[in-house]
Structure formats: C-alpha cells, structure tokens
Design an enzyme around this catalytic site. Structure first.
Site, PDB file in Angstrom:
ATOM      1  N   ARG A 185       0.827  -1.217   0.000  1.00 50.69           N
ATOM      2  CA  ARG A 185       0.000   0.000   0.000  1.00 50.69           C
ATOM      3  C   ARG A 185       0.862   1.267   0.000  1.00 50.69           C
ATOM      4  NH1 ARG A 185      -5.666  -0.717   1.640  1.00 50.69           N
ATOM      5  NH2 ARG A 185      -6.070  -2.919   1.361  1.00 50.69           N
ATOM      6  N   ARG A 197      -3.370   6.348   1.074  1.00 45.69           N
ATOM      7  CA  ARG A 197      -3.939   7.455   1.845  1.00 45.69           C
ATOM      8  C   ARG A 197      -2.990   8.171   2.792  1.00 45.69           C
ATOM      9  NH1 ARG A 197      -8.510   3.556   3.772  1.00 45.69           N
ATOM     10  NH2 ARG A 197      -6.741   2.223   3.287  1.00 45.69           N
ATOM     11  N   ARG A 248      -7.877  11.890  -4.295  1.00 41.63           N
ATOM     12  CA  ARG A 248      -9.128  11.215  -3.922  1.00 41.63           C
ATOM     13  C   ARG A 248     -10.284  12.194  -3.743  1.00 41.63           C
ATOM     14  NH1 ARG A 248     -12.027   8.023  -3.589  1.00 41.63           N
ATOM     15  NH2 ARG A 248     -12.123   6.742  -1.726  1.00 41.63           N
ATOM     16  N   ASP A 281      -6.650  -2.784  -7.065  1.00 43.12           N
ATOM     17  CA  ASP A 281      -7.155  -3.433  -5.856  1.00 43.12           C
ATOM     18  C   ASP A 281      -7.483  -4.884  -6.164  1.00 43.12           C
ATOM     19  OD1 ASP A 281      -7.940  -2.561  -2.989  1.00 43.12           O
ATOM     20  OD2 ASP A 281      -9.488  -3.976  -3.608  1.00 43.12           O
ATOM     21  N   TYR A 291     -14.874 -12.083   0.394  1.00 43.31           N
ATOM     22  CA  TYR A 291     -15.472 -10.769   0.105  1.00 43.31           C
ATOM     23  C   TYR A 291     -16.788 -10.927  -0.655  1.00 43.31           C
ATOM     24  CZ  TYR A 291     -11.741  -7.649   1.685  1.00 43.31           C
ATOM     25  OH  TYR A 291     -10.873  -6.945   2.460  1.00 43.31           O
TER      26      TYR A 291
HETATM   27  O1  LIG Z   1       0.467   0.835  -3.511  1.00 42.56           O
HETATM   28  C1  LIG Z   1      -0.163   0.477  -4.531  1.00 42.56           C
HETATM   29  O2  LIG Z   1       0.055   0.996  -5.637  1.00 42.56           O
HETATM   30  C2  LIG Z   1      -1.249  -0.593  -4.492  1.00 42.56           C
HETATM   31  C3  LIG Z   1      -1.905  -0.591  -3.166  1.00 42.56           C
HETATM   32  C4  LIG Z   1      -3.027  -1.604  -2.945  1.00 42.56           C
HETATM   33  C5  LIG Z   1      -4.383  -1.251  -2.735  1.00 42.56           C
HETATM   34  N1  LIG Z   1      -5.091  -2.406  -2.475  1.00 42.56           N
HETATM   35  C6  LIG Z   1      -4.231  -3.471  -2.440  1.00 42.56           C
HETATM   36  C7  LIG Z   1      -2.949  -2.977  -2.794  1.00 42.56           C
HETATM   37  C8  LIG Z   1      -1.721  -3.836  -2.960  1.00 42.56           C
HETATM   38  C9  LIG Z   1      -0.808  -3.740  -1.759  1.00 42.56           C
HETATM   39  O3  LIG Z   1      -1.226  -4.148  -0.662  1.00 42.56           O
HETATM   40  O4  LIG Z   1       0.325  -3.227  -1.910  1.00 42.56           O
HETATM   41  C10 LIG Z   1      -4.563  -4.860  -2.140  1.00 42.56           C
HETATM   42  C11 LIG Z   1      -5.691  -5.138  -1.241  1.00 42.56           C
HETATM   43  N2  LIG Z   1      -6.932  -4.578  -1.234  1.00 42.56           N
HETATM   44  C12 LIG Z   1      -7.734  -5.204  -0.271  1.00 42.56           C
HETATM   45  C13 LIG Z   1      -6.962  -6.223   0.310  1.00 42.56           C
HETATM   46  C14 LIG Z   1      -7.462  -7.213   1.329  1.00 42.56           C
HETATM   47  C15 LIG Z   1      -7.638  -6.707   2.687  1.00 42.56           C
HETATM   48  O5  LIG Z   1      -7.072  -5.656   3.089  1.00 42.56           O
HETATM   49  O6  LIG Z   1      -8.372  -7.426   3.355  1.00 42.56           O
HETATM   50  C16 LIG Z   1      -5.695  -6.184  -0.297  1.00 42.56           C
HETATM   51  C17 LIG Z   1      -4.557  -7.128  -0.072  1.00 42.56           C
HETATM   52  C18 LIG Z   1      -3.452  -6.520   0.679  1.00 42.56           C
HETATM   53  C19 LIG Z   1      -3.734  -6.332   2.101  1.00 42.56           C
HETATM   54  O7  LIG Z   1      -4.006  -7.338   2.784  1.00 42.56           O
HETATM   55  O8  LIG Z   1      -3.623  -5.152   2.527  1.00 42.56           O
HETATM   56  C20 LIG Z   1      -9.179  -4.946   0.028  1.00 42.56           C
HETATM   57  C21 LIG Z   1      -9.447  -3.521   0.339  1.00 42.56           C
HETATM   58  N3  LIG Z   1      -9.232  -2.507  -0.546  1.00 42.56           N
HETATM   59  C22 LIG Z   1      -9.538  -1.316   0.035  1.00 42.56           C
HETATM   60  C23 LIG Z   1     -10.074  -1.582   1.316  1.00 42.56           C
HETATM   61  C24 LIG Z   1     -10.576  -0.525   2.264  1.00 42.56           C
HETATM   62  C25 LIG Z   1      -9.506   0.108   3.109  1.00 42.56           C
HETATM   63  O9  LIG Z   1      -9.873   0.994   3.877  1.00 42.56           O
HETATM   64  O10 LIG Z   1      -8.331  -0.266   3.037  1.00 42.56           O
HETATM   65  C26 LIG Z   1     -10.003  -2.959   1.512  1.00 42.56           C
HETATM   66  C27 LIG Z   1     -10.491  -3.764   2.700  1.00 42.56           C
HETATM   67  C28 LIG Z   1      -9.728  -3.598   3.943  1.00 42.56           C
HETATM   68  C29 LIG Z   1     -10.428  -4.338   5.079  1.00 42.56           C
HETATM   69  O11 LIG Z   1     -11.471  -4.952   4.898  1.00 42.56           O
HETATM   70  O12 LIG Z   1      -9.825  -4.243   6.153  1.00 42.56           O
HETATM   71  C30 LIG Z   1      -9.442  -0.014  -0.640  1.00 42.56           C
HETATM   72  C31 LIG Z   1      -8.092   0.436  -1.020  1.00 42.56           C
HETATM   73  N4  LIG Z   1      -7.199  -0.272  -1.840  1.00 42.56           N
HETATM   74  C32 LIG Z   1      -6.062   0.467  -1.989  1.00 42.56           C
HETATM   75  C33 LIG Z   1      -6.248   1.703  -1.292  1.00 42.56           C
HETATM   76  C34 LIG Z   1      -5.246   2.785  -1.153  1.00 42.56           C
HETATM   77  C35 LIG Z   1      -4.752   2.867   0.265  1.00 42.56           C
HETATM   78  O13 LIG Z   1      -4.408   1.831   0.861  1.00 42.56           O
HETATM   79  O14 LIG Z   1      -4.736   3.974   0.804  1.00 42.56           O
HETATM   80  C36 LIG Z   1      -7.512   1.676  -0.678  1.00 42.56           C
HETATM   81  C37 LIG Z   1      -8.195   2.771   0.109  1.00 42.56           C
HETATM   82  C38 LIG Z   1      -9.221   3.426  -0.767  1.00 42.56           C
HETATM   83  C39 LIG Z   1      -9.606   4.782  -0.350  1.00 42.56           C
HETATM   84  O15 LIG Z   1      -8.961   5.751  -0.824  1.00 42.56           O
HETATM   85  O16 LIG Z   1     -10.564   4.907   0.388  1.00 42.56           O
HETATM   86  C40 LIG Z   1      -4.907   0.109  -2.822  1.00 42.56           C
END
Ligand SMILES: O=C(O)CCc1c2[nH]c(c1CC(=O)O)Cc1[nH]c(c(CC(=O)O)c1CCC(=O)O)Cc1[nH]c(c(CC(=O)O)c1CCC(=O)O)Cc1[nH]c(c(CC(=O)O)c1CCC(=O)O)C2
Length: 353
Positions: free
Chosen positions: A31, A35, A44, A80, A158
């Site tokens: 990530r 954010r 965003r 994602d 999910y």
């Molecule tokens: O850095 C990069 O360029 C890619 C970043 C990335 C984002 N999602 C994932 C990646 C790859 C990485 O981890 O480097 C992968 C990912 N999305 C979700 C999961 C599962 C999980 O968390 O249960 C994963 C696998 C990796 C991990 O375990 O962390 C599912 C998910 N995606 C988002 C959310 C909401 C949140 O608030 O995080 C979730 C669920 C989390 C949960 O249930 O606890 C949205 C999201 N995805 C990315 C971002 C950017 C960031 O992290 O800030 C976001 C937030 C969206 C926003 O702006 O609101 C990118």
C-alpha cells in the site's frame, strides 16, 4: 515485448527473489501508494477510488507518487484485489471510511448462477493491463513494476460477506455447509486470476504477488482444503504459461495470519513468501527452506514511533532475517494515518544496514 520497455536500472528485488547476491537489501511497502500520502488524498477528493483504478493515466500517476518521494526498490501498480469480483459481474463500491461494499453479494448457492463465467479478461481488465504498460514506460527503468491479485479464498470471502467482516462467519459457513459449491466458486475465481496474472506479465509486470489476506480466518485443515490447492494452481499455471511466452518472473505469496501453513506454502512453487509481523523471522526461516526468499515483516504500527525507535525496530528485524534471500517490507499494508516522514526513516534504515 520486454525490449520495448526502458532498460531496468535497479534489479535488486528481482535478484533477491531469485536468491542472487545484492549490494543492499531491497525494500518496498505494501500500500505504498495510498492514503498516508497527502498527494494521494488530494487526488481522492477529485476522483472515485475505482475511477482511479480504471483510468490508466490516473493509476499510473498514483503508482509513481511514492517512487518520486522515496528511494524504494519497486513500484506496485495502483489497483485493488476487488477488480476480479467486478470482472465476475459484482458491483463493488469503495466508500471512504467504510471500505468495500458489494451491492449484491452471494447470499445463497443459487446466486452462483449470477457469476459471469467465463470472463474475457483481456476485455474486462484491459484497464489494468494498460495502466501497467503505461507505468512501466513512465518508470523509465528506475525500479521494477510489481503486479498483484487477491487469492481465491480471500476474494470468495469478500463475495459472500459483501465487505469486511470480523469473523468471516458467512463465508466460512459456505465452506462447512456447501463445500462442493464453495470449490466451484473458488475454481471460477482461480481461472480468472490465472488469466489476469498472465495478462499482467504480458502488459509489463516484472514480479507478481498473490494476497491471501484472509488466511487468518481459516485453520490448518480448512486452509489445506480451500486455500492451498488454488494457490498451487495459480503459481503452477502462471509460471508454466509465462515460461512458454519467454518470461521468468518471480512470484510472491502472502497468507496473512497463515503461519500454521508456512511449511505447506513453501512447497507450492512461489519464489518469495511474505510474512506478517506476528511471527519471528528466525522462526519463519526455520519453516521455509533456503531456496525461498522471505519478505516482511515490520509491524506497521512501528511507524507510529519516533525515528530512533523505527531505526532500532528495523535494525532488529533485518538482523533476524539476514541479508540473503530477503526483501524488506512491513508485515501488512501501511496505515493511512502514518506520517510519510516515518516511512522515509524505515527505508533509510533498511538501506543503511
Ligand atoms: O500501492 C499500490 O500501488 C497498491 C496498493 C493496494 C491497494 N489495495 C491493495 C494494494 C496492494 C498492496 O497491498 O500493496 C490490495 C488489497 N486490497 C484489499 C486487500 C485485502 C484486505 O485488506 O483485506 C488487499 C490485499 C493486501 C492487504 O491485505 O492489505 C481490500 C481492500 N481494498 C480497500 C479496502 C478498504 C480500506 O480501507 O483499506 C479494503 C479492505 C480492507 C479491510 O477490509 O480491512 C481499498 C483500497 N485499496 C487500496 C487503497 C489505497 C490505500 O491503501 O490507501 C484503498 C483505500 C481506498 C480509499 O482511498 O478509500 C490500494
């Protein structure tokens, strides 16, 4: 195809993944585009999360943000894991502060008929492939570009829960009450994931990571039945297909909270195993053979401490992993309220080692 891209100047992460010597330990952060960066938050305000994912120019810009700020050793394409359920026909919304929301999750086994299959991945996920190709060019060979996908059990959970869950009880109920139907859905997700990862490599991804983020909700037996075979299928089918296309790309698996399965995970064919912060690196090394690289595992909360505390925690971690067959990272994604300066301290501490 590779010849069309700018020449790679920093291959540390690829060398570490394949067990070759490195001049310094490679580091990237899950990530890392997100954010905690003010420049991401500014984006965003203007753009919906999935609009960024679906617009190659925007996804590319976000991917490059942390690369401009920090001396990282890899970029990871901004996307994602939930783009696969979308390709399977599910509407997924991302509401700030609420996380993912499926408007119509799988509520009964009759809903399996709603899953769009087969998926024309080249059409449905073209926007990811275009973002990868564009970003690989824009990186100008500075660092390798990583692609990724969610693992079948995590995506299945999910699709059934409809969003995050504290217990995963609805999706686990499927495993116990409808094992055959659960396998059917897991198989569908696996087929799409294989095509998706192959497509990412063809588009320019230089390393791949598979996220089994919900491993912690399964136990050894259910992991063996509902997660392991699909993780194996993915690595074997992807490796075989990309080999035929002339690529040799390292693959990483991250089963968060799945330490109980480290020995089995080591037999699947992944080059790298990412571990979270709840296992001691020395213990992980004992369970993972020497021909596999370890990645991880600083507690993401360590970045809330002052600089000297981050430096000490990083030094302690690196000492335990050792320099060979090691890629530094956090034990999970960086938290949104971390001070960006603290990430710089972590990266410098790894590089200074
Ligand atoms: O850095 C990069 O360029 C890619 C970043 C990335 C984002 N999602 C994932 C990646 C790859 C990485 O981890 O480097 C992968 C990912 N999305 C979700 C999961 C599962 C999980 O968390 O249960 C994963 C696998 C990796 C991990 O375990 O962390 C599912 C998910 N995606 C988002 C959310 C909401 C949140 O608030 O995080 C979730 C669920 C989390 C949960 O249930 O606890 C949205 C999201 N995805 C990315 C971002 C950017 C960031 O992290 O800030 C976001 C937030 C969206 C926003 O702006 O609101 C990118």
């Amino acid at each position: 195809m590779a010849a069309e891209f700018p020449k790679l100047q920093n291959d540390r992460i690829l060398r570490a993944a394949f067990g070759e010597e490195v001049d310094r330990i490679p580091v990237w952060v899950m990530r890392q585009a997100g954010r905690y960066l003010p420049e991401f938050r500014a984006f965003r305000v203007e753009h919906d999360f999935f609009k960024i994912c679906r617009t190659p120019e925007l996804a590319c810009e976000i991917t490059l943000q942390p690369i401009r700020r920090y001396p990282l050793d890899a970029a990871i394409i901004f996307s994602d894991i939930l783009v696969i359920p979308q390709a399977l026909g599910f509407e997924v919304l991302m509401k700030p502060g609420h996380g993912p929301h499926f408007t119509e999750p799988l509520s009964s086994i009759d809903d399996i008929a709603r899953i769009v299959t087969p998926v024309d991945v080249d059409k449905e996920l073209k926007y990811v492939f275009d973002a990868i190709t564009l970003t690989r060019h824009k990186l100008e060979g500075k660092v390798p570009l990583l692609g990724f996908a969610g693992a079948p059990w995590t995506l299945f959970s999910y699709m059934v829960e409809g969003g995050g869950s504290k217990t995963m009880s609805k999706s686990k109920a499927w495993l116990y009450a409808h094992p055959q139907e659960s396998h059917k859905v897991l198989g569908i997700i696996t087929d799409v994931t294989v095509d998706y990862l192959i497509g990412q490599v063809k588009a320019g991804a230089q390393m791949l990571q598979v996220f089994e983020s919900h491993a912690e909700y399964l136990g050894p037996d259910s992991f063996k039945e509902f997660a392991l075979p699909y993780l194996r299928d993915i690595v074997q089918r992807v490796k075989s297909a990309i080999k035929d296309l002339g690529y040799s790309i390292p693959m990483t698996v991250f089963a968060k909270g799945g330490h109980y399965a480290l020995s089995e995970l080591s037999t699947l064919g992944y080059d790298v195993i990412q571990i979270d912060w709840t296992i001691n690196p020395e213990e992980a090394r004992k369970r993972v053979p020497d021909n596999i690289t370890l990645q991880g595992n600083l507690d993401p909360c360590a970045l809330y401490g002052p600089a000297d505390s981050i430096q000490n925690a990083t030094k302690n971690m690196v000492n335990k992993f050792g320099k060979r067959r090691y890629i530094a990272n956090l034990g999970h994604g960086i938290y949104p309220d971390v001070n960006p300066e603290s990430l710089a301290v972590f990266i410098d501490a790894v590089h200074d080692f």
